[in-house]
Design an enzyme around this catalytic site. Structure first.
Site, PDB file in Angstrom:
ATOM      1  N   ASP A   1       0.841  -1.197   0.000  1.00 49.26           N
ATOM      2  CA  ASP A   1       0.000   0.000   0.000  1.00 49.26           C
ATOM      3  C   ASP A   1       0.883   1.257   0.000  1.00 49.26           C
ATOM      4  O   ASP A   1       1.661   1.481   0.929  1.00 49.26           O
ATOM      5  CB  ASP A   1      -0.864  -0.063   1.275  1.00 49.26           C
ATOM      6  CG  ASP A   1      -1.957   0.977   1.292  1.00 49.26           C
ATOM      7  OD1 ASP A   1      -1.995   1.818   0.385  1.00 49.26           O
ATOM      8  OD2 ASP A   1      -2.767   0.938   2.238  1.00 49.26           O
TER       9      ASP A   1
ATOM     10  N   ASP B   1     -10.492   4.150  -1.197  1.00 49.68           N
ATOM     11  CA  ASP B   1     -11.154   3.138  -0.369  1.00 49.68           C
ATOM     12  C   ASP B   1     -12.672   3.156  -0.532  1.00 49.68           C
ATOM     13  O   ASP B   1     -13.295   4.218  -0.610  1.00 49.68           O
ATOM     14  CB  ASP B   1     -10.841   3.390   1.108  1.00 49.68           C
ATOM     15  CG  ASP B   1      -9.366   3.183   1.411  1.00 49.68           C
ATOM     16  OD1 ASP B   1      -8.564   3.088   0.465  1.00 49.68           O
ATOM     17  OD2 ASP B   1      -9.027   3.109   2.603  1.00 49.68           O
TER      18      ASP B   1
HETATM   19  C1  GLA Z   1      -5.296   2.422   2.875  1.00 48.87           C
HETATM   20  C2  GLA Z   1      -5.854   1.289   2.025  1.00 48.87           C
HETATM   21  C3  GLA Z   1      -6.844   0.482   2.848  1.00 48.87           C
HETATM   22  C4  GLA Z   1      -6.145  -0.067   4.089  1.00 48.87           C
HETATM   23  C5  GLA Z   1      -5.497   1.060   4.889  1.00 48.87           C
HETATM   24  C6  GLA Z   1      -4.579   0.532   5.986  1.00 48.87           C
HETATM   25  O1  GLA Z   1      -6.294   3.334   3.196  1.00 48.87           O
HETATM   26  O2  GLA Z   1      -6.451   1.788   0.867  1.00 48.87           O
HETATM   27  O3  GLA Z   1      -7.404  -0.574   2.087  1.00 48.87           O
HETATM   28  O4  GLA Z   1      -5.192  -1.014   3.694  1.00 48.87           O
HETATM   29  O5  GLA Z   1      -4.708   1.899   4.058  1.00 48.87           O
HETATM   30  O6  GLA Z   1      -3.962   1.532   6.735  1.00 48.87           O
END
Ligand code: GLA
Length: 660
Positions: free
Chosen positions: A409, A474
């Site tokens: 990520d 997200d």
């Molecule tokens: C980002 C990602 C999420 C999750 C969080 C974890 O927002 O897009 O899916 O993995 O980080 O901190």
């Protein structure tokens, strides 16, 4: 009649009338309410929750340099629904993008729309942070359902928007802010599996030469079920009781890709069935989208080992594992506060995860696989340590633990590079570094890239070995969020191919909550059917984001329909096609390996309605058998057109196969 009787009668009439009408109406005195005094927790939006009298950064609401004391703020796309009794008089607000967004590079304009009793009564121009706001004054007499919507132009989400000064004047009952009133029934469409064995899961599996194979054949039907495989190459072993395939295939096939055409057989007391299966030994893994569970949408940073074990147990106990759900993925929140001062190894947060190797063994013993999470930056998005500068060591640590999947990520990586905004080179760079590190482990670790679709990752994700890449920000469990992501993939769609998939983010069905406080998904039942159908048609990874210990029958039904899941896992991995798309409806198709066509008819409109499409528009000619995939039933034949009545925000997911 005497004069006094007449007066008494008139008085009685007035009293009668006054008790019949509401006191406010009788008094005919208009009142006013600021919308930030209503229940704004029901506002649906792209991320987080709406805020009252402050913007989303807890600062005063500010539009075009003007500060407002009253109003509420949302992340676009958002929708506030207000119930009125027909006796409201006027609506007033100043709507726009918060000034604070002017600093954020790439923030796009939004459009505000107001809908009264399902008719659009107001559409703004494009509103830009700091530059344009719209002052709205509308008569709303007679209106019973008022919707305030904000959409990001081009489907962009997360823009901070405000309905400043928003208020309603009314005569009758006080306006109420509510979730959209839906009479959707949680109807279970998926038939229960029968007693006879039925082989489920993917029909193809890729393994790298020399890597240990971890694959479990699955089937539904009365247990015990015994498995057998014809033509199993030397070096591979099948556990007939569990369906677990182990071993490895190395030389003498070091140069070519070898496809082993196997025949899998499953039998129980009721009967025997068989199916062809391709084992592709070469360089590619993750040939079909990953299916499993991820901790983020339910537990976020509160994840711990017990919750991971419970998820693994539940994949098996609920029968989900028998339908191909096999990954148990730990998201952010497992990491220790510091690396080991001597070895540099990043261990686990000892309060939450005692022993990752032990946990991996536990998960593997159930025929499942374990996933982990990190960031190429110094910090993960949850402010834990990332892998920057330790990529090889981290990959080796994970491989030694027995990790099968990495979600990588981007989070804080941009802060580590010399150029801003990052060039294409710097977008690819961190993912290449980890790719090499993972390859070096000689373990097949699915590589899931999470960088929110930046730099059109769908065009190059396969070059850095990504098995999947997030195409968006997200998701959350609202129609606005799911719809924007799900129907906003047109650009990325054509790039799907076997082993390389657009990831539309994790599923938001069941109990979700991003904390230890969970709630049932706010998607209506029809929206949930749309969610799963769309993720299957578009070959997105299917990662459950819910608490598996609290699965209800409706959610289980959604997740155990093998004919629907087969669309997602189809070995041809053809990209979906858009036949038609508007704000009211969408029609998507996907050609399957057996030549049949999966068709999704989606109703994006306010009410149930019929959607019609001709066979010619679907790119077909001839006579076809129509199958309703959710009900697993043939519903007729057609050579001209298909018409389906579909719930508000719902779907008809069909397959068309040529009549012999
Ligand atoms: C980002 C990602 C999420 C999750 C969080 C974890 O927002 O897009 O899916 O993995 O980080 O901190």
């Amino acid at each position: 009649m005497t004069k006094s009787t007449k007066l008494r009668l008139l008085l009685a009439l007035l009293i009668g009338l006054s008790s019949w009408f509401s006191p406010d109406l009788f008094a005919q005195t208009a009142q006013s309410v600021y919308l930030d005094d209503l229940d704004i927790s029901s506002v649906q939006q792209g991320w987080a929750s709406a805020t009252a009298r402050k913007n989303l950064r807890n600062k005063p609401i500010t539009l075009g340099g003007k500060v407002y004391e009253r109003g509420f703020c949302t992340h676009a796309p958002s929708e506030a629904v207000i119930i009125l009794d027909g006796k409201a008089l006027t609506f007033h607000a100043v709507v726009g993008v918060e000034d604070i967004n002017a600093d954020l590079a790439g923030v796009k304009p939004v459009i505000a729309t107001i809908i009264a009793d399902k008719k659009v009564i107001y559409t703004s121009s494009q509103l830009i942070s700091g530059k344009s706001q719209a002052t709205i004054d509308l008569p709303i007499k007679g209106v019973k359902l008022l919707e305030l919507q904000i959409e990001g132009v081009g489907g962009y989400s997360h823009t901070h928007t405000s309905w400043a000064d928003a208020s309603i004047t009314y005569l009758g009952a006080k306006p109420q802010m509510v979730p959209y009133p839906s009479d959707d029934k949680a109807e279970i469409l998926t038939p229960k599996p029968g007693p006879a064995p039925r082989i489920t899961g993917p029909k193809v599996f890729g393994v790298r030469r020399g890597s240990p194979i971890l694959f479990r054949f699955t089937a539904t039907g009365t247990k015990p079920i015994k498995f057998a495989v014809k033509n199993l190459p030397e070096g591979l072993f099948l556990d007939a009781n569990t369906g677990q395939l182990t071993g490895s295939l190395g030389s003498p096939w070091n140069i070519i890709t070898l496809t082993c055409n196997l025949e899998v057989e499953a039998s129980n007391a009721v009967g025997t069935t068989s199916r062809n299966f391709k084992l592709v030994v070469g360089d590619k893994i993750g040939l079909t989208p990953a299916m499993g569970w991820n901790s983020w949408n339910c537990w976020a940073m509160t994840i711990d080992e017990q919750k991971v074990r419970a998820a693994a147990d539940q994949l098996v106990n609920t029968g989900l594992a028998d339908h191909g759900w096999s990954f148990v993925n730990i998201d952010d929140g497992w990491e220790a506060a510091d690396r080991d001062s001597v070895t540099g190894i990043l261990g686990t947060d000892q309060i939450k995860f005692k022993d990752m190797k032990n946990l991996a063994d536990y998960v593997h013993n159930k025929g499942l696989k374990l996933g982990i999470y990190s960031s190429p930056g110094k910090w993960t998005c949850g402010k834990r340590l990332g892998s920057l500068g330790h990529e090889v060591l981290d990959a080796q640590t994970w491989a030694a633990w027995g990790i099968d999947y990495l979600k990588y990520d981007k989070c804080s990586f941009s802060a580590a590079i010399p150029v801003s905004p990052p060039t294409h080179y710097w977008h690819q760079f961190p993912y290449q570094v980890m790719q090499k590190a993972l390859r070096g482990t000689k373990r097949d670790i699915i590589y899931s890239m999470c960088q929110y679709g930046e730099d059109q990752v769908w065009k190059w994700g396969h070059e850095v070995d990504g098995n999947s890449w997030r195409t968006t920000d997200d998701i959350i469990d609202t129609w606005a969020s799911m719809r924007n992501i799900g129907f906003g993939q047109r650009e990325a769609m054509p790039y799907t191919k076997a082993g390389h998939f657009n990831d539309m983010d994790m599923l938001v069905v069941g109990q979700v909550g991003w904390s230890d406080k969970l709630h049932p998904s706010r998607l209506t039942p029809s929206e949930q059917y749309t969610h799963i159908s769309l993720w299957c048609l578009l070959s997105s990874p299917l990662l459950l984001g819910c608490d598996l210990t609290k699965l209800d029958d409706f959610t289980l039904g959604l997740l155990t329909n093998d004919e629907v899941l087969d669309i997602n896992q189809d070995p041809a991995a053809n990209p979906a096609k858009v036949i038609r798309q508007s704000a009211q409806e969408a029609i998507y198709t996907k050609t399957l390996e057996d030549g049949s066509l999966a068709v999704g008819l989606f109703n994006l409109d306010y009410d149930a309605k019929s959607i019609k499409v001709s066979v010619a528009d679907l790119g077909l000619s001839g006579k076809y058998i129509i199958r309703d995939l959710w009900r697993q039933k043939d519903t007729g034949t057609t050579s001209k057109e298909i018409t389906c009545r579909i719930n508000r925000h719902g779907v008809a997911l069909l397959s068309l196969r040529k009549q012999p």
